[in-house]
Design a protein around this motif. Structure first.
Motif, PDB file in Angstrom:
ATOM      1  N   ILE A 178       0.852  -1.186   0.000  1.00 51.58           N
ATOM      2  CA  ILE A 178       0.000   0.000   0.000  1.00 51.58           C
ATOM      3  C   ILE A 178       0.887   1.235   0.000  1.00 51.58           C
ATOM      4  CG2 ILE A 178      -1.584   1.356   1.426  1.00 51.58           C
ATOM      5  CD1 ILE A 178      -2.823  -1.313   2.289  1.00 51.58           C
ATOM      6  N   ILE A 179       0.645   2.156  -0.933  1.00 49.04           N
ATOM      7  CA  ILE A 179       1.432   3.382  -1.056  1.00 49.04           C
ATOM      8  C   ILE A 179       0.497   4.575  -0.864  1.00 49.04           C
ATOM      9  CG2 ILE A 179       2.887   4.789  -2.562  1.00 49.04           C
ATOM     10  CD1 ILE A 179       3.723   2.193  -3.977  1.00 49.04           C
ATOM     11  N   GLN A 180       0.758   5.328   0.188  1.00 48.88           N
ATOM     12  CA  GLN A 180      -0.051   6.506   0.514  1.00 48.88           C
ATOM     13  C   GLN A 180       0.622   7.758  -0.047  1.00 48.88           C
ATOM     14  OE1 GLN A 180       0.021   7.932   4.613  1.00 48.88           O
ATOM     15  NE2 GLN A 180      -2.190   8.234   4.561  1.00 48.88           N
ATOM     16  N   LEU A 181      -0.104   8.529  -0.820  1.00 50.27           N
ATOM     17  CA  LEU A 181       0.367   9.820  -1.319  1.00 50.27           C
ATOM     18  C   LEU A 181      -0.235  10.904  -0.428  1.00 50.27           C
ATOM     19  CD1 LEU A 181      -0.077   9.165  -5.144  1.00 50.27           C
ATOM     20  CD2 LEU A 181       2.015   8.934  -3.780  1.00 50.27           C
ATOM     21  N   THR A 182       0.590  11.508   0.416  1.00 51.05           N
ATOM     22  CA  THR A 182       0.087  12.458   1.410  1.00 51.05           C
ATOM     23  C   THR A 182       0.017  13.872   0.831  1.00 51.05           C
ATOM     24  OG1 THR A 182       2.323  12.700   2.320  1.00 51.05           O
ATOM     25  CG2 THR A 182       0.891  11.088   3.366  1.00 51.05           C
ATOM     26  N   ASP A 183      -0.822  14.007  -0.178  1.00 50.88           N
ATOM     27  CA  ASP A 183      -1.013  15.329  -0.786  1.00 50.88           C
ATOM     28  C   ASP A 183      -1.699  16.289   0.187  1.00 50.88           C
ATOM     29  OD1 ASP A 183      -3.341  13.833  -0.956  1.00 50.88           O
ATOM     30  OD2 ASP A 183      -3.491  13.941  -3.138  1.00 50.88           O
ATOM     31  N   ASP A 184      -2.460  15.754   1.135  1.00 50.85           N
ATOM     32  CA  ASP A 184      -3.061  16.612   2.157  1.00 50.85           C
ATOM     33  C   ASP A 184      -1.985  17.242   3.038  1.00 50.85           C
ATOM     34  OD1 ASP A 184      -2.425  14.077   3.122  1.00 50.85           O
ATOM     35  OD2 ASP A 184      -4.111  13.974   4.509  1.00 50.85           O
ATOM     36  N   GLU A 185      -0.980  16.452   3.407  1.00 51.82           N
ATOM     37  CA  GLU A 185       0.125  16.982   4.210  1.00 51.82           C
ATOM     38  C   GLU A 185       0.823  18.132   3.495  1.00 51.82           C
ATOM     39  OE1 GLU A 185       4.406  15.475   6.071  1.00 51.82           O
ATOM     40  OE2 GLU A 185       3.541  14.521   4.312  1.00 51.82           O
ATOM     41  N   LYS A 186       1.110  17.956   2.202  1.00 51.50           N
ATOM     42  CA  LYS A 186       1.822  18.992   1.457  1.00 51.50           C
ATOM     43  C   LYS A 186       0.940  20.218   1.236  1.00 51.50           C
ATOM     44  CE  LYS A 186       5.518  16.699   1.472  1.00 51.50           C
ATOM     45  NZ  LYS A 186       6.579  17.110   2.428  1.00 51.50           N
ATOM     46  N   ALA A 187      -0.352  20.019   1.103  1.00 51.19           N
ATOM     47  CA  ALA A 187      -1.246  21.173   1.000  1.00 51.19           C
ATOM     48  C   ALA A 187      -1.184  22.012   2.274  1.00 51.19           C
ATOM     49  CB  ALA A 187      -2.678  20.710   0.746  1.00 51.19           C
ATOM     50  N   LYS A 209       3.108  23.047   2.764  1.00 52.01           N
ATOM     51  CA  LYS A 209       3.640  23.859   1.663  1.00 52.01           C
ATOM     52  C   LYS A 209       2.665  24.934   1.208  1.00 52.01           C
ATOM     53  CE  LYS A 209       7.454  21.419   1.198  1.00 52.01           C
ATOM     54  NZ  LYS A 209       8.809  21.997   1.441  1.00 52.01           N
ATOM     55  N   ASN A 210       1.518  25.001   1.868  1.00 49.26           N
ATOM     56  CA  ASN A 210       0.499  26.001   1.547  1.00 49.26           C
ATOM     57  C   ASN A 210       0.077  25.918   0.080  1.00 49.26           C
ATOM     58  OD1 ASN A 210      -1.282  28.044   2.299  1.00 49.26           O
ATOM     59  ND2 ASN A 210       0.131  29.677   1.701  1.00 49.26           N
ATOM     60  N   LEU A 211      -0.113  24.688  -0.420  1.00 50.39           N
ATOM     61  CA  LEU A 211      -0.599  24.476  -1.780  1.00 50.39           C
ATOM     62  C   LEU A 211      -2.123  24.461  -1.784  1.00 50.39           C
ATOM     63  CD1 LEU A 211       1.718  21.471  -2.775  1.00 50.39           C
ATOM     64  CD2 LEU A 211       2.043  23.872  -3.391  1.00 50.39           C
ATOM     65  N   ASN A 212      -2.718  24.847  -2.907  1.00 53.94           N
ATOM     66  CA  ASN A 212      -4.159  24.660  -2.983  1.00 53.94           C
ATOM     67  C   ASN A 212      -4.455  23.191  -3.264  1.00 53.94           C
ATOM     68  OD1 ASN A 212      -4.471  24.167  -5.893  1.00 53.94           O
ATOM     69  ND2 ASN A 212      -4.006  26.343  -6.158  1.00 53.94           N
ATOM     70  N   ILE A 213      -5.639  22.766  -2.942  1.00 51.91           N
ATOM     71  CA  ILE A 213      -5.997  21.348  -2.994  1.00 51.91           C
ATOM     72  C   ILE A 213      -5.795  20.765  -4.390  1.00 51.91           C
ATOM     73  CG2 ILE A 213      -7.870  19.684  -2.717  1.00 51.91           C
ATOM     74  CD1 ILE A 213      -6.865  20.841  -0.081  1.00 51.91           C
ATOM     75  N   GLU A 214      -6.233  21.501  -5.404  1.00 49.42           N
ATOM     76  CA  GLU A 214      -6.158  20.985  -6.780  1.00 49.42           C
ATOM     77  C   GLU A 214      -4.711  20.751  -7.205  1.00 49.42           C
ATOM     78  OE1 GLU A 214      -9.896  22.788  -5.892  1.00 49.42           O
ATOM     79  OE2 GLU A 214      -7.867  23.664  -5.818  1.00 49.42           O
ATOM     80  N   ASP A 215      -3.826  21.675  -6.860  1.00 45.35           N
ATOM     81  CA  ASP A 215      -2.410  21.521  -7.224  1.00 45.35           C
ATOM     82  C   ASP A 215      -1.769  20.356  -6.482  1.00 45.35           C
ATOM     83  OD1 ASP A 215      -2.541  23.610  -8.986  1.00 45.35           O
ATOM     84  OD2 ASP A 215      -1.666  25.094  -7.619  1.00 45.35           O
ATOM     85  N   ALA A 216      -2.145  20.171  -5.214  1.00 44.30           N
ATOM     86  CA  ALA A 216      -1.585  19.065  -4.437  1.00 44.30           C
ATOM     87  C   ALA A 216      -1.971  17.723  -5.050  1.00 44.30           C
ATOM     88  CB  ALA A 216      -2.057  19.154  -2.989  1.00 44.30           C
ATOM     89  N   ILE A 217      -3.195  17.597  -5.512  1.00 47.28           N
ATOM     90  CA  ILE A 217      -3.639  16.350  -6.149  1.00 47.28           C
ATOM     91  C   ILE A 217      -2.888  16.110  -7.452  1.00 47.28           C
ATOM     92  CG2 ILE A 217      -5.608  15.195  -7.229  1.00 47.28           C
ATOM     93  CD1 ILE A 217      -7.408  16.574  -5.168  1.00 47.28           C
ATOM     94  N   LYS A 218      -2.673  17.164  -8.223  1.00 45.50           N
ATOM     95  CA  LYS A 218      -1.914  17.024  -9.475  1.00 45.50           C
ATOM     96  C   LYS A 218      -0.503  16.514  -9.207  1.00 45.50           C
ATOM     97  CE  LYS A 218      -4.349  20.595 -12.137  1.00 45.50           C
ATOM     98  NZ  LYS A 218      -4.244  21.943 -12.775  1.00 45.50           N
ATOM     99  N   LEU A 219       0.128  17.031  -8.154  1.00 41.94           N
ATOM    100  CA  LEU A 219       1.468  16.569  -7.805  1.00 41.94           C
ATOM    101  C   LEU A 219       1.448  15.100  -7.395  1.00 41.94           C
ATOM    102  CD1 LEU A 219       2.928  19.602  -5.788  1.00 41.94           C
ATOM    103  CD2 LEU A 219       3.339  18.991  -8.174  1.00 41.94           C
ATOM    104  N   ALA A 220       0.399  14.687  -6.705  1.00 44.41           N
ATOM    105  CA  ALA A 220       0.283  13.284  -6.305  1.00 44.41           C
ATOM    106  C   ALA A 220       0.248  12.375  -7.527  1.00 44.41           C
ATOM    107  CB  ALA A 220      -0.977  13.082  -5.453  1.00 44.41           C
TER     108      ALA A 220
END
Length: 434
Positions: A130-139, A142-153
């Motif tokens: 199982i591989i967790q992409l913690t885009d919520d953590e980086k949002a 790193k003060n990213l908006n949600i949409e950009d964090a998901i794109k990075l994931a």
């Protein structure tokens, strides 16, 4: 409070002495030119060293020579690895869990170390990953908006999949997309949150009064995948052991997790800890995705790799050729040699290089050339594999599904077959283990 959790609170960032290394999930700095003192870190964190006895037992039980990361002490510390070997020896089930915090669309070589290792472990033990992409953590951090964090994931998922994980045994997910559709995962997050006090989470992670509450709420999210009940579509109602390969800076999350899981009726996760992949400028800090000159990125061209190594790789050699021939180089601080320890598979060749550089027979330029050749081949192979990872392939890995866990995990391969996947089976990628 358990001993493990008390140890975490005793060594938070704010409580580290000025003459000690700082190791947290967000900050890694060393007071020594040779980098982090891992012996002291084992003592501070209360983990166990991966010793010859454990490696011998690993080889005996699996029939597989330990990965170079184990042989060379790159994965150097563990929690309860003997328990995992006991389970495997008894034909019982466990699963692998690791993750990635997507802070940029281009991953560097250091980011791939746990994934290279997990792929090898997956093949050796024939278990789900199982591989967790913690885009919520980086949002949050790193003060990213949600949409950009998901794109990075998703961009990072493409690099991860290029390592050649078995799609029938691998589930990759974005926190920002998955948690809302998996009630069991969210329910376990709440159960964990109820078990950890505000003072404990401040003590473990060093959060201050001015930090957003999102930071305080995040640790249970990283803990939840270590509970098999968070994935009922994979494990049904089985309470399954979990093995987490990760860099040592992530250990505070899982010391907290190990304190909580028995209270929720699940086994403590086991861990394998890796050393840090050093920056080109030296071992005092780890690589940074925000500074392109500290790292070799998986998007770099052969020319960029050559230029970065020649210009930025910290040398352990002497000031002049004459002095180097006489005094030799220092492999402990030389980045080219240290990186070869990660990526050069041939133990005999690595030892020849070490002796030659230490004696002065091999010059710094020659050592850098050796590394450049290895990395150019490695990155080119990865880029080729990545070019075959389409959006449909990514979707295949990220759909919640039954991995046929109980049937396939019990079908243990013969020792002679372990780690012998063909090029077609592994997408021809460079990170196919031995």
């Amino acid at each position: 409070m358990t001993t493990e959790n008390a140890q975490v609170e005793e060594h938070v960032l704010n409580g580290v002495a000025e003459d000690e290394d700082v190791v947290t999930p967000w900050t890694v700095t060393s007071v020594n030119d040779s980098g982090i003192d891992y012996d002291k870190l084992i003592k501070r964190f209360g983990s166990s060293r991966i010793d010859d006895e454990l490696l011998t037992r690993f080889e005996k039980i699996t029939g597989k020579k330990p990965h170079r990361f184990l042989r060379r002490g790159i994965f150097f510390s563990h929690r309860d690895m003997h328990t995992i070997l006991n389970l495997y020896e008894q034909g019982k089930l466990f699963y692998l869990y690791t993750g990635r915090g997507p802070s940029s669309d281009a991953m560097h070589l250091g980011h791939l170390i746990p994934f290279m290792f997990c792929k090898w472990l997956q093949e050796v033990f024939n278990v789900p990953l199982i591989i967790q992409l913690t885009d919520d953590e980086k949002a949050i951090w790193k003060n990213l908006n949600i949409e950009d964090a998901i794109k990075l994931a998703y961009a990072n998922a493409r690099d991860i999949i290029a390592c050649g994980f078995n799609p029938e045994k691998t589930f990759i997910f974005s926190n920002l997309e998955h948690i809302g559709n998996n009630s069991a995962f969210y329910q376990n997050m709440i159960r964990i949150q109820k078990c950890v006090t505000f003072n404990q989470v401040k003590g473990i992670f060093g959060f201050g009064d001015s930090d957003p509450i999102a930071k305080i709420a995040f640790p249970p999210t990283q803990a939840a995948p270590a509970i098999s009940g968070s994935f009922p579509f994979i494990f049904k109602d089985a309470k399954v052991h979990c093995l987490i390969p990760c860099a040592i800076d992530q250990d505070p999350y899982f010391r907290m997790t190990r304190d909580v899981t028995p209270r929720l009726g699940f086994p403590k996760p086991a861990l394998l800890h890796a050393t840090f992949f050093p920056a080109l400028q030296g071992s005092k800090t780890k690589m940074s995705a925000s500074d392109s000159n500290t790292a070799i990125f998986l998007t770099d061209t052969a020319k960029q790799i050559k230029n970065k190594i020649n210009k930025h790789a910290f040398s352990g050699g002497q000031a002049t050729v004459e002095e180097h021939r006489q005094l030799g180089g220092n492999c402990e601080v030389d980045i080219s040699y240290q990186w070869l320890r990660f990526f050069l598979e041939d133990d005999e060749r690595l030892e020849q290089i070490r002796k030659g550089y230490t004696s002065g027979e091999i010059l710094t330029g020659e050592l850098k050339k050796e590394l450049i050749d290895v990395l150019q081949r490695l990155v080119a192979a990865h880029q080729e594999a990545k070019s075959r990872v389409t959006n449909e392939v990514i979707k295949q890995y990220m759909i919640p599904r039954d991995l046929d866990f109980k049937n396939k995990a019990r079908a243990r391969p013969e020792a002679s077959q372990l780690g012998t996947a063909s090029k077609s089976e592994t997408n021809g990628t460079w990170c196919d283990g031995e």
